[in-house]
Design an enzyme around this catalytic site. Structure first.
Site, short mmCIF file in Angstrom:
data_model
loop_
_atom_site.label_atom_id
_atom_site.label_comp_id
_atom_site.label_asym_id
_atom_site.label_seq_id
_atom_site.Cartn_x
_atom_site.Cartn_y
_atom_site.Cartn_z
N HIS A 85 -4.52 3.35 -6.54
CA HIS A 85 -3.74 2.37 -5.80
C HIS A 85 -2.37 2.94 -5.42
O HIS A 85 -1.34 2.66 -6.05
CB HIS A 85 -3.58 1.12 -6.66
N ASP A 96 -9.59 3.11 -6.80
CA ASP A 96 -8.60 2.04 -6.88
C ASP A 96 -9.16 0.90 -7.72
O ASP A 96 -10.16 0.28 -7.35
CB ASP A 96 -8.26 1.54 -5.46
N SER A 148 -1.25 -2.95 0.18
CA SER A 148 -1.79 -3.96 -0.73
C SER A 148 -1.56 -5.37 -0.18
O SER A 148 -2.08 -5.70 0.88
CB SER A 148 -1.19 -3.78 -2.13
#
Length: 225
Positions: A198, A171, A113
């Site tokens: 995610h 996601d 991320s």
């Protein structure tokens, strides 16, 4: 086959410990192939802010950290936010430099991320000849291109560092299109998609791709030893 050493950069609102816990399945998958070494970002994220930023998952850690803030006044980060600021980037580069000096050498970097958004910046610096960052490959999970105008300098030239880009089709934190956009900045990127959201996938189909990607560097490392 030599065991690769990989520096891991956690996501926003995580730290080295929480990332290590969430990457436990990946660690098992890569056993005897890669050692994952984490480091915590320097910026502390306030618990007084929103429980969910667009840059990270809703799960909390007891010491939430971030690599930079897109809104320096509120000290928050949002992956979807256009910004003229990047408070914390220099501190983050110092943290990573220290990791290379004290815990390195590293064969590759893995980011998740916001950590994965930082990886191409390190790749660009490496490509420019920055002696602080010596590594051979990058794995970017749920990554995205930063929207900070200050960071656009890192995207001026195609990135030649071998890369594996991993992202989920469902996601909702970092949509797959954002990860695909990031992958397009690299020369000949390897793409791995999964049906989930995610997180770092580590089931049998992903294991095969991870090992296929890493084995190229393990063989090279063995040949040089």
């Amino acid at each position: 086959m030599a065991v690769l050493r990989v520096l891991c950069l956690h996501g926003y609102r995580q730290n080295e410990r929480t990332f290590r816990e969430r990457a436990g399945a990946l660690r098992k998958v890569l056993r005897n192939r890669a050692e994952l070494i984490g480091v915590s970002a320097s910026l502390r994220v306030s618990d007084n802010g929103p429980q969910l930023q667009a840059g990270e998952s809703s799960s909390q850690s007891d010491d939430p950290r971030g690599w930079w803030f897109s809104n320096p006044h509120e000290e928050t980060f949002d992956a979807l936010e256009d910004s003229d600021s990047c408070q914390g980037l220099e501190e983050s580069l110092k943290i990573i430099t220290k990791a290379f000096l004290e815990q390195g050498p590293f064969d590759g970097i893995l980011g998740f991320s916001q950590g994965a958004a930082l990886v191409p910046m390190l790749c660009a610096l490496k490509q420019q000849g920055d002696e602080r960052f010596k590594f051979d490959f990058a794995i970017l999970v749920a990554g995205f291109k930063s929207r900070s105008t200050v960071h656009q300098v890192f995207y001026q030239k195609p990135i030649g560092v071998p890369s594996l880009h991993v992202f989920g089709e469902t996601d909702r934190v970092i949509p797959g299109e954002m990860s695909q956009e990031l992958a397009s900045l690299f020369i000949d990127p390897m793409i791995l998609t999964h049906k989930g959201g995610h997180f770092i996938p580590a089931s049998a189909p992903q294991k095969k791709v991870y090992l296929e990607f890493l084995d190229k560097f393990s063989i090279s490392l063995s040949g040089n030893s």
